[in-house]
Design a protein around this motif. Structure first.
Motif, PDB file in Angstrom:
ATOM      1  N   LEU A   1       0.825  -1.206   0.000  1.00 30.05           N
ATOM      2  CA  LEU A   1       0.000   0.000   0.000  1.00 30.05           C
ATOM      3  C   LEU A   1       0.866   1.267   0.000  1.00 30.05           C
ATOM      4  N   LEU A   2       1.934   1.272   0.781  1.00 26.05           N
ATOM      5  CA  LEU A   2       2.816   2.435   0.828  1.00 26.05           C
ATOM      6  C   LEU A   2       3.564   2.617  -0.486  1.00 26.05           C
ATOM      7  N   LEU A   3       3.978   1.511  -1.103  1.00 28.14           N
ATOM      8  CA  LEU A   3       4.645   1.606  -2.398  1.00 28.14           C
ATOM      9  C   LEU A   3       3.688   2.096  -3.476  1.00 28.14           C
ATOM     10  N   GLU A   4       2.418   1.775  -3.339  1.00 31.23           N
ATOM     11  CA  GLU A   4       1.428   2.328  -4.263  1.00 31.23           C
ATOM     12  C   GLU A   4       1.315   3.837  -4.088  1.00 31.23           C
ATOM     13  N   GLU A   5       1.388   4.306  -2.843  1.00 32.09           N
ATOM     14  CA  GLU A   5       1.378   5.749  -2.614  1.00 32.09           C
ATOM     15  C   GLU A   5       2.624   6.405  -3.221  1.00 32.09           C
ATOM     16  N   ALA A   6       3.755   5.713  -3.155  1.00 34.66           N
ATOM     17  CA  ALA A   6       4.963   6.236  -3.794  1.00 34.66           C
ATOM     18  C   ALA A   6       4.803   6.256  -5.314  1.00 34.66           C
ATOM     19  N   ARG A   7       4.189   5.226  -5.872  1.00 29.88           N
ATOM     20  CA  ARG A   7       3.950   5.184  -7.319  1.00 29.88           C
ATOM     21  C   ARG A   7       3.067   6.346  -7.758  1.00 29.88           C
ATOM     22  N   ASN A   8       2.143   6.726  -6.894  1.00 25.77           N
ATOM     23  CA  ASN A   8       1.233   7.832  -7.213  1.00 25.77           C
ATOM     24  C   ASN A   8       1.805   9.197  -6.852  1.00 25.77           C
ATOM     25  N   GLY A   9       2.981   9.225  -6.216  1.00 32.19           N
ATOM     26  CA  GLY A   9       3.632  10.487  -5.923  1.00 32.19           C
ATOM     27  C   GLY A   9       3.340  11.082  -4.562  1.00 32.19           C
ATOM     28  N   THR A  10       2.566  10.384  -3.710  1.00 30.77           N
ATOM     29  CA  THR A  10       2.260  10.914  -2.382  1.00 30.77           C
ATOM     30  C   THR A  10       3.456  10.817  -1.441  1.00 30.77           C
ATOM     31  N   LEU A  11       4.196   9.719  -1.534  1.00 32.22           N
ATOM     32  CA  LEU A  11       5.365   9.484  -0.691  1.00 32.22           C
ATOM     33  C   LEU A  11       6.586   9.259  -1.570  1.00 32.22           C
ATOM     34  N   SER A  12       7.754   9.542  -1.040  1.00 25.78           N
ATOM     35  CA  SER A  12       8.995   9.155  -1.716  1.00 25.78           C
ATOM     36  C   SER A  12       9.374   7.743  -1.285  1.00 25.78           C
ATOM     37  N   HIS A  13      10.200   7.081  -2.080  1.00 25.07           N
ATOM     38  CA  HIS A  13      10.679   5.765  -1.686  1.00 25.07           C
ATOM     39  C   HIS A  13      11.563   5.859  -0.444  1.00 25.07           C
ATOM     40  N   GLU A  14      12.257   6.973  -0.285  1.00 21.53           N
ATOM     41  CA  GLU A  14      13.050   7.159   0.926  1.00 21.53           C
ATOM     42  C   GLU A  14      12.155   7.211   2.160  1.00 21.53           C
ATOM     43  N   ARG A  15      11.027   7.874   2.047  1.00 17.71           N
ATOM     44  CA  ARG A  15      10.114   7.959   3.194  1.00 17.71           C
ATOM     45  C   ARG A  15       9.522   6.590   3.503  1.00 17.71           C
ATOM     46  N   VAL A  16       9.192   5.821   2.480  1.00 25.12           N
ATOM     47  CA  VAL A  16       8.693   4.466   2.699  1.00 25.12           C
ATOM     48  C   VAL A  16       9.749   3.647   3.425  1.00 25.12           C
ATOM     49  N   ARG A  17      10.992   3.732   2.970  1.00 26.32           N
ATOM     50  CA  ARG A  17      12.086   3.011   3.641  1.00 26.32           C
ATOM     51  C   ARG A  17      12.197   3.411   5.103  1.00 26.32           C
ATOM     52  N   ASP A  18      12.121   4.707   5.372  1.00 27.51           N
ATOM     53  CA  ASP A  18      12.324   5.187   6.740  1.00 27.51           C
ATOM     54  C   ASP A  18      11.225   4.708   7.685  1.00 27.51           C
ATOM     55  N   VAL A  19       9.965   4.823   7.278  1.00 25.34           N
ATOM     56  CA  VAL A  19       8.870   4.516   8.209  1.00 25.34           C
ATOM     57  C   VAL A  19       8.633   3.021   8.350  1.00 25.34           C
ATOM     58  N   THR A  20       9.149   2.212   7.412  1.00 25.85           N
ATOM     59  CA  THR A  20       8.958   0.765   7.526  1.00 25.85           C
ATOM     60  C   THR A  20      10.214   0.039   7.978  1.00 25.85           C
ATOM     61  N   ALA A  21      11.372   0.693   7.932  1.00 21.12           N
ATOM     62  CA  ALA A  21      12.607  -0.025   8.236  1.00 21.12           C
ATOM     63  C   ALA A  21      13.597   0.807   9.041  1.00 21.12           C
ATOM     64  N   ALA A  22      14.110   1.878   8.459  1.00 16.17           N
ATOM     65  CA  ALA A  22      15.212   2.605   9.102  1.00 16.17           C
ATOM     66  C   ALA A  22      14.821   3.173  10.461  1.00 16.17           C
ATOM     67  N   ASN A  23      13.679   3.852  10.534  1.00 15.48           N
ATOM     68  CA  ASN A  23      13.258   4.436  11.815  1.00 15.48           C
ATOM     69  C   ASN A  23      12.939   3.366  12.845  1.00 15.48           C
ATOM     70  N   VAL A  24      12.340   2.276  12.400  1.00  9.19           N
ATOM     71  CA  VAL A  24      11.982   1.198  13.334  1.00  9.19           C
ATOM     72  C   VAL A  24      13.250   0.598  13.930  1.00  9.19           C
ATOM     73  N   ALA A  25      14.249   0.363  13.081  1.00 10.41           N
ATOM     74  CA  ALA A  25      15.507  -0.200  13.562  1.00 10.41           C
ATOM     75  C   ALA A  25      16.178   0.718  14.574  1.00 10.41           C
TER      76      ALA A  25
END
Length: 429
Positions: A322-346
């Motif tokens: 779902l988040l990658l779909e938002e990135a495909r549509n331009g709402t989120l960047s792929h960097e933001r998807v990475r951060d909220v699902t992986a980097a920030n959690v770690a």
């Protein structure tokens, strides 16, 4: 294994080599070894595996809803390579004995895992903290709707002990004293009554209380499944961290007519205005983490009136798509998807070898075609419950998921799927 010409979240094109359990090299041009599997990642996005800090895999006690095997297969198919299971199973994870029982079931997991210990009047902190505990949570602050609810004094004692042990406290923030009792007079098929009952104001009040207690104890407070802009802002302004679920990002009270009791969860769905506010805060960085609160129930269990149906929805397999779909549509960047699902959690939960595509890190990797959007269908997902609140929406799903260098999930060009072995490990071990 060598990924050639992969696009990383920041837009760089790199070759990424995996040796054993780790990422061995990230470079612009790597030469394949003679016996190395080479993956042509041209026009593909290579992400660090998602870390879902909030799942309910239901085992022990509720295996008809989910097991560690089915839940972890669903996770791997959705690009999640580490999960954190919550304590309200049967028995609840409130003692070392209960922790050990759950950890034995978790050996069936395809993905890495952590176990949260819970706080009730029966909890045993000495035996819990002697285990490789992931965090202290989910602590239901003033939540009168389950066996994990605790009183203020016990909450303060638990937070103080967690601070001594340097353990994050994950708080379910709803103040039951502010629930609107008059909403209970509404009919069983008035699905919006659940949102009216568990009023938005109850979240902000509980967040304030949790932050105040945490501040007194110098504890690290993490607010689970924040559902209102007010709650997210309070956590952010106080220097705490918070998470939002996909259902609070993409669903609102306007969806009850379609969802019925499949839309009942805690905290409940909020207004469309508040939902949009949560998306804004995800984009601007106010919200730190997206976590699913994956809480499956069978469709039979959900087929009840709004006052009798159990709360919770599945989500571990659809979060990243779902988040990658938002990135495909331009709402989120792929960097933001990475951060909220992986980097920030770690970073929040102290997992230094996870969350980024870097040399020396665990080879938890997810390969996706960022333009390959497809319809989400519950009967094609892998959770034991067999349904999704996101039926018919679009998602960008993984082609390949690695957990510490081993293939956990792979989909071929014809739509065929294969899963790896149960090789998940406790990330605290």
């Amino acid at each position: 294994m060598l990924f050639q010409h992969a696009t990383l979240a920041d837009g760089r094109t790199r070759d990424v080599r995996v040796e054993g359990e780790q990422i061995a090299a990230v470079d612009a041009d790597l030469t394949p070894a003679d016996d190395e599997r080479v993956v042509d990642a041209t026009d593909r996005l290579l992400l660090p595996g998602a870390i879902d800090a909030h799942v309910h895999f239901r085992q022990p006690g509720y295996e008809h809803k989910e097991t560690w095997e089915t839940g972890s297969r669903s996770a791997a198919a959705g690009g999640v390579t580490t999960v954190v299971d919550q304590p309200n199973t049967s028995p609840p994870t409130t003692s070392g004995e209960a922790f050990d029982e759950k950890a034995a079931f978790a050996e069936q997991s395809l993905v890495d895992w952590g176990i949260n210990g819970g706080v009730t009047g029966e909890w045993d902190p000495d035996s819990l903290f002697s285990r490789p505990l992931f965090a202290l949570g989910e602590v239901f602050l003033a939540d009168s709707t389950g066996n994990m609810g605790i009183e203020a004094d016990l909450f303060a004692d638990a937070v103080a002990r967690a601070a001594e042990e340097d353990v994050v406290v994950t708080v379910h923030a709803e103040d039951a004293t502010l629930f609107d009792q008059s909403a209970k007079e509404r009919a069983a098929d008035d699905y919006d009554a659940w949102s009216a009952y568990r009023a938005a104001e109850a979240e902000a009040a509980a967040v304030e209380r949790a932050l105040a207690v945490g501040g007194d104890s110098a504890a690290q407070i993490h607010i689970a499944h924040t559902s209102t802009p007010e709650g997210a802002d309070l956590a952010h302004d106080a220097g705490a961290t918070c998470e939002v679920t996909p259902h609070h990002l993409f669903l609102s009270r306007d969806d009850y007519d379609e969802l019925g009791t499949k839309g009942r969860m805690n905290p409940p769905l909020r207004s469309e205005e508040r939902r949009a506010g949560m998306v804004d805060r995800l984009v601007d960085g106010t919200i730190d983490v997206v976590a699913t609160d994956h809480a499956p129930h069978t469709e039979t269990e959900k087929d009840a009136g709004i006052w009798d149906a159990p709360s919770g929805v599945p989500g571990v397999e659809t979060m990243l798509p779902l988040l990658l779909e938002e990135a495909r549509n331009g709402t989120l960047s792929h960097e933001r998807v990475r951060d909220v699902t992986a980097a920030n959690v770690a970073e929040i939960f102290d997992l230094p070898r996870k969350g980024s595509v870097e040399v020396g890190n665990d080879a938890d990797l997810v390969l996706v075609d960022p333009e390959a959007s497809r319809e989400i269908r519950g009967d094609e997902l892998h959770s034991n419950c067999g349904w999704t609140p996101f039926e018919g929406r679009q998602g960008v799903f993984p082609e390949l998921t690695l957990v510490r260098g081993d293939v956990a999930y792979e989909r071929d060009g014809d739509g065929g799927e294969s899963f790896g072995d149960a090789a998940g490990q406790n990330v605290r071990q």
